[in-house]
Design an enzyme around this catalytic site. Structure first.
Site, PDB file in Angstrom:
ATOM      1  N   SER A  60      51.207  44.347  44.439  1.00  0.00           N
ATOM      2  CA  SER A  60      51.714  45.530  45.146  1.00  0.00           C
ATOM      3  C   SER A  60      51.729  46.741  44.223  1.00  0.00           C
ATOM      4  O   SER A  60      51.770  47.884  44.688  1.00  0.00           O
ATOM      5  CB  SER A  60      53.125  45.263  45.676  1.00  0.00           C
ATOM      6  OG  SER A  60      53.947  44.729  44.653  1.00  0.00           O
ATOM      7  N   ASP A  89      50.985  38.023  39.728  1.00  0.00           N
ATOM      8  CA  ASP A  89      50.042  37.795  40.814  1.00  0.00           C
ATOM      9  C   ASP A  89      48.621  37.695  40.275  1.00  0.00           C
ATOM     10  O   ASP A  89      48.228  38.491  39.407  1.00  0.00           O
ATOM     11  CB  ASP A  89      50.086  38.954  41.814  1.00  0.00           C
ATOM     12  CG  ASP A  89      51.028  38.689  42.976  1.00  0.00           C
ATOM     13  OD1 ASP A  89      51.256  37.510  43.315  1.00  0.00           O
ATOM     14  OD2 ASP A  89      51.531  39.675  43.552  1.00  0.00           O
ATOM     15  N   LYS A 102      51.104  33.508  40.406  1.00  0.00           N
ATOM     16  CA  LYS A 102      51.254  33.322  41.857  1.00  0.00           C
ATOM     17  C   LYS A 102      49.903  33.484  42.527  1.00  0.00           C
ATOM     18  O   LYS A 102      49.153  34.402  42.194  1.00  0.00           O
ATOM     19  CB  LYS A 102      52.257  34.315  42.446  1.00  0.00           C
ATOM     20  CG  LYS A 102      52.484  34.139  43.964  1.00  0.00           C
ATOM     21  CD  LYS A 102      53.716  34.874  44.431  1.00  0.00           C
ATOM     22  CE  LYS A 102      53.531  36.361  44.507  1.00  0.00           C
ATOM     23  NZ  LYS A 102      52.553  36.763  45.574  1.00  0.00           N
ATOM     24  N   GLU A 154      56.485  34.954  53.287  1.00  0.00           N
ATOM     25  CA  GLU A 154      56.612  36.372  53.615  1.00  0.00           C
ATOM     26  C   GLU A 154      56.464  36.614  55.109  1.00  0.00           C
ATOM     27  O   GLU A 154      55.543  36.107  55.753  1.00  0.00           O
ATOM     28  CB  GLU A 154      55.568  37.196  52.854  1.00  0.00           C
ATOM     29  CG  GLU A 154      55.632  38.688  53.148  1.00  0.00           C
ATOM     30  CD  GLU A 154      54.754  39.537  52.250  1.00  0.00           C
ATOM     31  OE1 GLU A 154      54.684  40.768  52.464  1.00  0.00           O
ATOM     32  OE2 GLU A 154      54.135  38.978  51.315  1.00  0.00           O
TER      33      GLU A 154
END
Length: 284
Positions: free
Chosen positions: A48, A86, A116, A186
């Site tokens: 993000s 990530d 992740k 999520e």
């Protein structure tokens, strides 16, 4: 007294004791220090960051090298929380070997304690297993997976229909079976997540997923730095973005009005030093 670093065993203990795990994103030294000082359990260098700090239109635009710059900055700031990174889009899709090589770079160069990886189709599960077998801890990610959101119909909640709910449950169990030590779920209805959690032995970290063993939010969202409309699952705990704008606006106005810098913001010198410079300039 120094707080010992958060380990996988510590996270497992928190989950077993029913103490919620706190995860927050960070993308640079400053946000890493905020997370450290706030006492969170996991700091996620999320993709993000592509949008909130690098200005990309989506998460798929960020590169491994860009993510490593962010990760290294956060690593310099974080001593206690577990550092999770990530794996960006395009860095694991080709093969298990590519996935392992990417994960190794995040550990070796980025200082990650774990990585992740999104998704739970057969190829993604193969990548997850390969990384775990290489000795690198992995967190899975199911439900809304932003890297492949187009295939899911866009950035929308998952698990609202019977088929979708069962798919998310199947994926969470598959991620666990592949060796993940935790799974992020999520944008899935809380009732669905509650049923999924009953079948899992690993902690669930929710984001827009109701109660779970842990929660994660983007720091820029929870601090009110992000512009525009936030997702429904975001709670804003501060108005840092507005305060930043007001601070810079006040500074700009004082500069234009000749108020800043004032006498208290300048260095002092001996009168003869200024006189010597005056004589030098006038004598040129």
């Amino acid at each position: 007294m120094t707080t010992p670093p958060v380990t996988l065993r510590r996270l497992r203990t928190l989950a077993d004791e029913g103490t919620p795990i706190v995860m927050v994103t960070a993308y640079d030294f400053v946000s890493g220090r905020v997370a450290e000082r706030a006492g969170v359990d996991i700091v996620l260098v999320g993709d993000s960051g592509a949008q909130v700090v690098l200005g990309h239109p989506d998460t798929t635009s960020v590169t491994v090298d860009e993510m490593l710059v962010l990760s290294k900055a956060v690593r310099r700031a974080v001593q206690t929380p577990l550092l999770l990174c990530d794996l960006p889009f395009g860095s694991t899709e080709v093969s298990d070997e590519q996935a392992v090589a990417t994960a190794v770079r995040f550990v070796r160069e980025g200082g990650a304690d774990a990585v992740k990886i999104e998704g739970a189709n057969p190829a993604r599960l193969s990548r997850l297993r390969a990384i775990v077998e290489a000795g690198i801890p992995v967190v899975g990610h199911v439900g809304l997976t932003p890297q492949t959101a187009t295939a899911l119909g866009g950035l929308r909640a998952q698990g609202r229909t019977t088929d979708e709910a069962v798919r998310v449950a199947r994926e969470a169990l598959a991620v666990q079976a592949a060796g993940a030590f935790a799974v992020v779920i999520e944008a899935v209805p809380a009732e669905v997540v509650a049923e999924i959690r009953r079948s899992l032995d690993i902690p669930v970290v929710g984001i827009g997923a109701g109660a779970a063993e842990g929660q994660v939010l983007v720091m820029h969202d929870l601090l009110g730095i992000t512009e525009g409309r936030s997702p429904v699952f975001v709670k804003t705990y501060a108005a840092v973005g507005d305060a930043m704008v007001e601070g810079v606006r006040a500074y700009a106005q004082e500069v234009r009005d000749g108020v800043f810098p004032g006498p208290e913001h300048v260095y002092r010198t001996a009168p003869e030093a200024a006189a010597a410079v005056r004589a030098f300039v006038d004598g040129r």
